[in-house]
Motif scaffolding. Sequence first.
Motif, PDB file in Angstrom:
ATOM      1  N   PHE A  60       8.816  -0.169   2.440  1.00  0.00           N
ATOM      2  CA  PHE A  60       9.429  -1.134   1.744  1.00  0.00           C
ATOM      3  C   PHE A  60      10.623  -1.292   1.661  1.00  0.00           C
ATOM      4  CE2 PHE A  60      10.502  -2.785  -2.686  1.00  0.00           C
ATOM      5  CZ  PHE A  60      10.137  -4.014  -2.390  1.00  0.00           C
ATOM      6  N   GLU A  61      11.419  -0.100   1.517  1.00  0.00           N
ATOM      7  CA  GLU A  61      12.844  -0.039   1.452  1.00  0.00           C
ATOM      8  C   GLU A  61      13.382  -0.429   2.722  1.00  0.00           C
ATOM      9  OE1 GLU A  61      14.592   0.338  -1.192  1.00  0.00           O
ATOM     10  OE2 GLU A  61      12.701   0.172  -2.615  1.00  0.00           O
ATOM     11  N   LYS A  62      12.821   0.236   3.863  1.00  0.00           N
ATOM     12  CA  LYS A  62      13.259  -0.337   5.294  1.00  0.00           C
ATOM     13  C   LYS A  62      13.277  -1.785   5.185  1.00  0.00           C
ATOM     14  CE  LYS A  62      12.221   0.364  10.215  1.00  0.00           C
ATOM     15  NZ  LYS A  62      11.475   1.024  11.061  1.00  0.00           N
ATOM     16  N   CYS A  63      12.218  -2.464   4.722  1.00  0.00           N
ATOM     17  CA  CYS A  63      12.154  -3.874   5.027  1.00  0.00           C
ATOM     18  C   CYS A  63      13.523  -4.467   4.163  1.00  0.00           C
ATOM     19  CB  CYS A  63      10.780  -4.326   4.319  1.00  0.00           C
ATOM     20  SG  CYS A  63      10.583  -6.198   4.360  1.00  0.00           S
ATOM     21  N   ILE A  64      13.625  -4.127   2.909  1.00  0.00           N
ATOM     22  CA  ILE A  64      14.628  -4.600   2.192  1.00  0.00           C
ATOM     23  C   ILE A  64      16.084  -4.365   3.032  1.00  0.00           C
ATOM     24  CG2 ILE A  64      16.146  -4.218   0.195  1.00  0.00           C
ATOM     25  CD1 ILE A  64      13.512  -3.843  -1.395  1.00  0.00           C
ATOM     26  N   HIS A  65      16.479  -3.262   3.372  1.00  0.00           N
ATOM     27  CA  HIS A  65      17.570  -3.197   4.360  1.00  0.00           C
ATOM     28  C   HIS A  65      17.627  -3.894   5.453  1.00  0.00           C
ATOM     29  CE1 HIS A  65      20.306  -0.675   7.136  1.00  0.00           C
ATOM     30  NE2 HIS A  65      20.857  -0.475   5.853  1.00  0.00           N
ATOM     31  N   ASP A 104      -5.342  -1.701   1.299  1.00  0.00           N
ATOM     32  CA  ASP A 104      -5.331  -0.546   2.076  1.00  0.00           C
ATOM     33  C   ASP A 104      -5.615  -0.556   3.484  1.00  0.00           C
ATOM     34  OD1 ASP A 104      -3.972   1.217   0.178  1.00  0.00           O
ATOM     35  OD2 ASP A 104      -5.829   1.240  -0.972  1.00  0.00           O
ATOM     36  N   LEU A 105      -5.727  -1.856   4.108  1.00  0.00           N
ATOM     37  CA  LEU A 105      -6.288  -2.114   5.307  1.00  0.00           C
ATOM     38  C   LEU A 105      -5.415  -1.793   6.278  1.00  0.00           C
ATOM     39  CD1 LEU A 105      -8.153  -5.505   4.929  1.00  0.00           C
ATOM     40  CD2 LEU A 105      -9.157  -3.390   5.044  1.00  0.00           C
ATOM     41  N   GLU A 106      -5.563  -1.446   7.612  1.00  0.00           N
ATOM     42  CA  GLU A 106      -5.069  -1.225   8.853  1.00  0.00           C
ATOM     43  C   GLU A 106      -4.768  -2.401   9.301  1.00  0.00           C
ATOM     44  OE1 GLU A 106      -3.468   1.849   9.376  1.00  0.00           O
ATOM     45  OE2 GLU A 106      -4.533   2.731   7.663  1.00  0.00           O
ATOM     46  N   GLU A 107      -3.645  -2.449  10.350  1.00  0.00           N
ATOM     47  CA  GLU A 107      -3.358  -3.784  10.763  1.00  0.00           C
ATOM     48  C   GLU A 107      -4.328  -4.380  11.445  1.00  0.00           C
ATOM     49  OE1 GLU A 107       0.193  -2.247  12.973  1.00  0.00           O
ATOM     50  OE2 GLU A 107       1.413  -2.313  11.182  1.00  0.00           O
ATOM     51  N   ARG A 153       0.750  -1.173  -0.054  1.00  0.00           N
ATOM     52  CA  ARG A 153       0.098   0.066  -0.078  1.00  0.00           C
ATOM     53  C   ARG A 153       0.774   1.233  -0.097  1.00  0.00           C
ATOM     54  NH1 ARG A 153      -2.593   0.947   6.169  1.00  0.00           N
ATOM     55  NH2 ARG A 153      -0.403   1.204   6.982  1.00  0.00           N
ATOM     56  N   LYS A 154       0.147   2.399  -0.502  1.00  0.00           N
ATOM     57  CA  LYS A 154       1.032   3.618  -0.249  1.00  0.00           C
ATOM     58  C   LYS A 154       0.393   4.427   1.057  1.00  0.00           C
ATOM     59  CE  LYS A 154       3.814   5.327  -3.471  1.00  0.00           C
ATOM     60  NZ  LYS A 154       3.893   6.270  -4.488  1.00  0.00           N
ATOM     61  N   LYS A 155       1.135   4.951   1.816  1.00  0.00           N
ATOM     62  CA  LYS A 155       0.431   5.731   3.098  1.00  0.00           C
ATOM     63  C   LYS A 155       1.358   6.723   3.413  1.00  0.00           C
ATOM     64  CE  LYS A 155      -1.850   5.644   7.550  1.00  0.00           C
ATOM     65  NZ  LYS A 155      -2.389   4.882   8.407  1.00  0.00           N
ATOM     66  N   ASP A 156       1.020   8.043   3.297  1.00  0.00           N
ATOM     67  CA  ASP A 156       1.722   9.302   3.765  1.00  0.00           C
ATOM     68  C   ASP A 156       2.971   9.527   2.424  1.00  0.00           C
ATOM     69  OD1 ASP A 156      -0.054   9.835   5.609  1.00  0.00           O
ATOM     70  OD2 ASP A 156       1.182   8.755   7.120  1.00  0.00           O
ATOM     71  N   GLY A 157       2.673   8.705   1.183  1.00  0.00           N
ATOM     72  CA  GLY A 157       3.340   9.128   0.178  1.00  0.00           C
ATOM     73  C   GLY A 157       4.616   7.945   0.057  1.00  0.00           C
ATOM     74  N   ALA A 158       4.550   7.098   1.118  1.00  0.00           N
ATOM     75  CA  ALA A 158       5.626   6.045   1.145  1.00  0.00           C
ATOM     76  C   ALA A 158       4.833   4.354   1.021  1.00  0.00           C
ATOM     77  CB  ALA A 158       6.188   5.791   2.633  1.00  0.00           C
ATOM     78  N   GLU A 181       4.552   1.257 -12.083  1.00  0.00           N
ATOM     79  CA  GLU A 181       4.904   2.405 -10.818  1.00  0.00           C
ATOM     80  C   GLU A 181       3.491   3.316 -10.878  1.00  0.00           C
ATOM     81  OE1 GLU A 181       7.662   6.325 -10.828  1.00  0.00           O
ATOM     82  OE2 GLU A 181       8.299   4.653 -11.802  1.00  0.00           O
ATOM     83  N   LYS A 182       3.095   3.453 -11.731  1.00  0.00           N
ATOM     84  CA  LYS A 182       1.600   4.342 -11.824  1.00  0.00           C
ATOM     85  C   LYS A 182       0.402   3.587 -10.965  1.00  0.00           C
ATOM     86  CE  LYS A 182       2.343   6.355 -16.318  1.00  0.00           C
ATOM     87  NZ  LYS A 182       2.000   6.466 -17.642  1.00  0.00           N
ATOM     88  N   MET A 183       0.743   2.276 -10.810  1.00  0.00           N
ATOM     89  CA  MET A 183      -0.361   1.680  -9.839  1.00  0.00           C
ATOM     90  C   MET A 183      -0.258   1.923  -8.466  1.00  0.00           C
ATOM     91  SD  MET A 183      -1.051  -2.500  -9.587  1.00  0.00           S
ATOM     92  CE  MET A 183      -2.044  -3.111  -8.511  1.00  0.00           C
TER      93      MET A 183
END
Length: 188
Positions: free
Chosen positions: A153-158, A132-135, A40-45, A185-187
Amino acid sequence: MAEYLDVIDDNGNLTGETVAREVAHRDGIRHRTSHLWLLRKKDGALQILLQKRSADKPSFPNCYDISSAGHIPAGGEFASSALRELKEELGITAEEKDLIVCGDRNVVWDCVFQGKPFHDRQISRVFIMRCDLEEDQFHIDPVEVDSVRWMDFEKCIHGVEQNTFLNCISLEELQMVRKKLSEKEKMW
């Protein structure tokens, strides 16, 4: 009652044989699994949903893992199995059209769990899906899942690269997801 899986050859083709799941892992017999990552996208992330495995799981208890995953029962298919596991583990109903295929991953892995050899030989079809569900809106199966957690997502990869949190996540699989996301990307 034993769970039976279709046996596959080195190219992922069905052989016409079936094997009990326990035997497949004891003897290293090739079989199929479905892996579904929720995003999901949340707050632009961009965020990815991680499932924390139950403490009672014989393999990787209390580890963060794929959003939803499972073995494909004999006669089953990748997409329908991914959707069944999603419903069973997280209480989410979706349709095949909601799934985006990232590709197939060949898994060859050996370990010992609870004093018994474990030989994993599988072809995993990796899917992604927007959610888009919350935990607290997931209806988790406590036998399988302790909890769920959205992570950048990037924090997960790291974190997987650096092993900064307890997990059993394949970096190769996250890279497959990243590649598919760059194509779509557009999705997001």
